[in-house]
Design a protein around this motif. Structure first.
Motif, PDB file in Angstrom:
ATOM      1  N   ASP A 254       5.225  -1.434  -0.800  1.00 21.48           N
ATOM      2  CA  ASP A 254       5.599  -2.793  -1.165  1.00 21.48           C
ATOM      3  C   ASP A 254       4.403  -3.728  -0.997  1.00 21.48           C
ATOM      4  OD1 ASP A 254       8.129  -4.623  -1.641  1.00 21.48           O
ATOM      5  OD2 ASP A 254       6.886  -5.630  -0.125  1.00 21.48           O
ATOM      6  N   SER A 255       4.329  -4.738  -1.837  1.00 20.20           N
ATOM      7  CA  SER A 255       3.190  -5.660  -1.796  1.00 20.20           C
ATOM      8  C   SER A 255       3.034  -6.336  -0.439  1.00 20.20           C
ATOM      9  CB  SER A 255       3.334  -6.722  -2.891  1.00 20.20           C
ATOM     10  OG  SER A 255       4.523  -7.472  -2.703  1.00 20.20           O
ATOM     11  N   SER A 256       4.128  -6.443   0.316  1.00 16.35           N
ATOM     12  CA  SER A 256       4.052  -7.059   1.648  1.00 16.35           C
ATOM     13  C   SER A 256       3.276  -6.199   2.629  1.00 16.35           C
ATOM     14  CB  SER A 256       5.460  -7.313   2.193  1.00 16.35           C
ATOM     15  OG  SER A 256       6.148  -6.087   2.417  1.00 16.35           O
ATOM     16  N   ARG A 257       3.047  -4.931   2.281  1.00 14.46           N
ATOM     17  CA  ARG A 257       2.307  -4.023   3.153  1.00 14.46           C
ATOM     18  C   ARG A 257       0.921  -3.689   2.596  1.00 14.46           C
ATOM     19  NH1 ARG A 257       4.921  -1.586   7.351  1.00 14.46           N
ATOM     20  NH2 ARG A 257       7.122  -2.083   7.571  1.00 14.46           N
ATOM     21  N   ARG A 258       0.472  -4.483   1.639  1.00 22.55           N
ATOM     22  CA  ARG A 258      -0.905  -4.372   1.145  1.00 22.55           C
ATOM     23  C   ARG A 258      -1.741  -5.471   1.769  1.00 22.55           C
ATOM     24  NH1 ARG A 258       1.028  -4.631  -4.808  1.00 22.55           N
ATOM     25  NH2 ARG A 258       2.128  -2.649  -5.073  1.00 22.55           N
ATOM     26  N   TYR A 259      -3.017  -5.146   2.022  1.00 24.17           N
ATOM     27  CA  TYR A 259      -3.912  -6.120   2.645  1.00 24.17           C
ATOM     28  C   TYR A 259      -5.267  -6.067   1.960  1.00 24.17           C
ATOM     29  CZ  TYR A 259      -7.022  -8.303   6.015  1.00 24.17           C
ATOM     30  OH  TYR A 259      -7.972  -9.098   6.604  1.00 24.17           O
TER      31      TYR A 259
ATOM     32  N   HIS B 269      -7.931  -6.500  -4.344  1.00 27.13           N
ATOM     33  CA  HIS B 269      -7.402  -5.547  -5.329  1.00 27.13           C
ATOM     34  C   HIS B 269      -8.525  -4.630  -5.814  1.00 27.13           C
ATOM     35  CE1 HIS B 269      -4.913  -3.994  -8.617  1.00 27.13           C
ATOM     36  NE2 HIS B 269      -5.983  -4.129  -9.384  1.00 27.13           N
TER      37      HIS B 269
ATOM     38  N   TYR C  22      -1.436  -0.142   2.948  1.00 28.36           N
ATOM     39  CA  TYR C  22      -2.561   0.081   2.038  1.00 28.36           C
ATOM     40  C   TYR C  22      -3.473  -1.129   2.134  1.00 28.36           C
ATOM     41  CZ  TYR C  22      -5.141   0.258  -2.385  1.00 28.36           C
ATOM     42  OH  TYR C  22      -6.137   0.269  -3.330  1.00 28.36           O
ATOM     43  N   SER C  23      -4.778  -0.886   2.219  1.00 30.24           N
ATOM     44  CA  SER C  23      -5.701  -2.013   2.315  1.00 30.24           C
ATOM     45  C   SER C  23      -7.027  -1.705   1.633  1.00 30.24           C
ATOM     46  CB  SER C  23      -5.950  -2.380   3.787  1.00 30.24           C
ATOM     47  OG  SER C  23      -6.469  -1.282   4.503  1.00 30.24           O
TER      48      SER C  23
ATOM     49  N   PHE D  20      -1.352   2.770  -3.673  1.00 33.13           N
ATOM     50  CA  PHE D  20      -1.205   1.344  -3.977  1.00 33.13           C
ATOM     51  C   PHE D  20       0.173   1.047  -4.562  1.00 33.13           C
ATOM     52  CE2 PHE D  20      -1.450  -2.047  -7.174  1.00 33.13           C
ATOM     53  CZ  PHE D  20      -1.919  -3.104  -6.413  1.00 33.13           C
ATOM     54  N   LYS D  21       0.666   1.964  -5.377  1.00 36.03           N
ATOM     55  CA  LYS D  21       1.939   1.746  -6.070  1.00 36.03           C
ATOM     56  C   LYS D  21       3.145   2.264  -5.287  1.00 36.03           C
ATOM     57  CE  LYS D  21      -0.226   1.737 -10.623  1.00 36.03           C
ATOM     58  NZ  LYS D  21      -0.258   2.317 -11.981  1.00 36.03           N
TER      59      LYS D  21
END
Length: 292
Positions: free
Chosen positions: A223-228, A231, A265-266, A219-220
């Motif tokens: 980049d946040s743009s690649r999280r889906y 939380h 990451y999702s 998760f860390k």
């Protein structure tokens, strides 16, 4: 050994909720949930051959259902998916598994073992303040095409015992070091630990595993743009007295001349417009590359 510069790997981890005979309020029986779970696994692995599926709270009959669902009958006699793991209560079929599913056509299994997270790790047991017997399933897999080797681990830490979670984290870190220094040490390019730690970021197991520098949280690392998705990974079935939380993880350890890169990451939804929770946890998926 021939080695590709970048080996794509997907890790999916999901606590699927054991098939209880006394469902919680808001929970439907396994027989009604299982196809939803199988649909999830099929969808997220259909076009990613190098996927590892790490599950928790799997009773033997659920394991059989999942194997049948992942391996529909075809003209080919060879199953698409296989697994490693045992029931935690007796080292055979009793109690919950923390299995790792993989495609034998993609990954060659070199070695596997189950380790009990207790003072006697070679036999079914619990120690410290653990409410239940806890295990970690460990496998060493070589990618058939590239020759890259991965150390894979799936676990489910205790939901009651803080001391047992901390000691379990230490056992897991020691196993990673042991594999690095052992028979497969020169082969292993990357390691991962996936599962339900029952530990939030400021609590004992997560802090020990990541604060030691041995493991990093996917998760860390992205980049946040690649999280889906969400939380939180634990949702309950809608009527619990505890709030949603992030307690399911994919943690990474690089080594030697190779390193992990995280592409995505999702946290996937566990309920849709049918209103049925397929589990009280959400699946966590990490898309990785082993670079070296």
């Amino acid at each position: 050994m021939r080695c590709t510069p970048e080996l794509p790997v997907r890790v999916l981890t999901h606590n699927i909720r054991y098939a209880t005979s006394s469902p919680f309020k808001g929970e439907v029986p396994w027989e009604q949930r299982k196809q939803l779970l199988l649909n999830e696994l099929g969808y997220h692995t259909r076009h990613v051959s190098g996927t590892f599926i790490c599950l928790q709270e799997v009773l033997h009959r659920q394991l059989e259902d999942i194997l049948v669902g992942l391996n529909p009958r075809t003209a080919s006699s060879a199953p698409d998916w296989a697994y490693i793991g045992v029931g935690r209560d007796d080292g055979h079929q009793a109690g919950e598994y923390s299995p790792i599913f993989y495609r034998p056509s993609v990954w060659k299994l070199l070695h596997w073992e189950t380790v009990w997270l207790s003072k006697t790790p070679s036999k079914p047991s619990k120690s410290w303040d653990a409410a239940s017997i806890r295990i970690v399933t460990i496998g060493v897999f070589t990618h058939c095409e590239s020759g890259n080797t991965v150390l894979a681990m799936s676990t489910h830490l205790d939901d009651q015992g803080s001391q047992s979670r901390l000691e379990a984290a230490r056992i897991i870190r020691a196993k990673i070091h042991g594999y690095r220094q052992g028979e497969f040490g020169t082969l292993i390019g990357g390691a991962f630990l996936a599962g339900d730690l029952n530990s939030q970021e400021d609590q004992e197991a997560y802090s020990d595993l990541t604060g030691s520098g041995d493991l990093e949280d996917t998760f860390k690392l992205v980049d946040s743009s690649r999280r889906y998705g969400s939380h939180n990974t634990f949702t309950g079935f809608g009527y619990e007295n505890e709030p949603p939380s992030r307690i399911d993880y994919v943690l990474l350890a690089s080594g030697g001349n190779q390193a992990w890169k995280v592409d995505g990451y999702s946290v996937m939804a566990n309920r849709f417009d049918d209103g049925v929770f397929n589990s009280d946890h959400c699946a966590v998926i990490a898309d990785l590359r082993l670079v070296g």
